[in-house]
Design an enzyme around this catalytic site. Structure first.
Site, short mmCIF file in Angstrom:
data_model
loop_
_atom_site.label_atom_id
_atom_site.label_comp_id
_atom_site.label_asym_id
_atom_site.label_seq_id
_atom_site.Cartn_x
_atom_site.Cartn_y
_atom_site.Cartn_z
N ILE A 138 -6.02 0.30 -16.25
CA ILE A 138 -6.51 0.84 -14.98
C ILE A 138 -7.91 1.40 -15.26
CG2 ILE A 138 -5.32 3.09 -15.34
CD1 ILE A 138 -4.95 3.23 -12.27
N SER A 139 -8.87 1.09 -14.38
CA SER A 139 -10.26 1.54 -14.59
C SER A 139 -10.33 3.06 -14.60
CB SER A 139 -11.16 1.03 -13.47
OG SER A 139 -11.23 -0.36 -13.50
#
Ligand code: SAM
Length: 219
Positions: free
Chosen positions: A68-69
């Protein structure tokens, strides 16, 4: 992954702290972006065991070899897009869908494309379950999605070797493309504004490290 609709005091407090950090230490000033980061429950993208990591400003592995960024990168790209309510946005690289949720919270209509089928299938199910509705596509987003063009904004969430001309063609006049461009080590964030039918203005901004954009108009 088990989904429990829990947003207790601890998670809310942690989200507030993250918003303050992005605003006061990392230079995110757009109120709508900060509001969206403060609203999207990032812990739902994590297994419950790792909820303590959900509001730390870092990328995090979420299974299936995916990450996940980090919230700063999501906020940075969202701010560059200058989103107005009702904007039609093409997102290339859906991933787990956290960025998609931030764009939706900002009032955009989102068309999002992911090349990895397993990830596409997972996010297609998870986001509506969390109350977020986008148009989901599976395929090579380096070519855009010409059938639904033009887009007011296009965001690329993977590192490209060059700016695909085919994406520029799918931008509305006045539209903005945000794309990290570089080699496999680091990329410069680029913001490209379509001035008119033939002219574009390019801004080269900060350095980031993204996973590669793979495809016909990519690596
Ligand atoms: N936006 C996500 C988030 O909020 O956490 C993170 C996206 S991740 C950094 C980049 C994604 O781009 C990966 O899921 C990768 O599979 C996808 N990707 C890479 N090349 C692509 C392409 N040509 N078309 C669509 N998706 C692509």
């Amino acid at each position: 992954m088990a989904y429990k609709f829990v947003d207790n005091y601890r998670e809310k407090g942690a989200r507030k702290k993250l918003v303050i950090e992005l605003k006061e230490k990392k230079g995110i000033t757009n109120a709508s972006v900060l509001n969206a980061i403060g609203s999207v429950k990032r812990h739902y993208f994590f297994d419950e065991t790792f909820w303590a990591h959900a509001y730390i400003d870092k990328a995090f592995p979420i299974g299936d070899g995916q990450t996940i960024s980090n919230p700063y990168t999501v906020a940075y790209q969202s701010q560059l897009l200058e989103i107005k309510k009702g904007d039609k946005i093409l997102e290339i690289g859906t991933g787990c869908g956290y960025q998609t949720c931030v764009l939706l919270e900002m009032g955009a209509t989102v068309y999002t494309i992911e090349r990895q089928e397993a990830l596409y299938n997972r996010t297609l199910k998870v986001l509506p379950h969390l109350g977020y509705n986008a148009q989901f596509f599976c395929g090579d987003g380096s070519k855009g999605i010409p059938e639904f063009a033009p887009y007011d904004k296009i965001i690329v969430t993977a590192g490209a070797p060059f700016v695909p001309q085919i994406l520029l063609k799918q931008l509305a006049v006045g539209g903005i493309l945000v794309i990290p461009v570089g080699d496999n080590k680091e990329q410069q964030m680029m913001k490209i504004v379509r001035i008119n039918e033939n002219d574009f203005e390019k801004f080269i901004l900060d350095t980031f490290k993204f996973v590669p954009l793979l495809g016909e108009q990519a690596w």
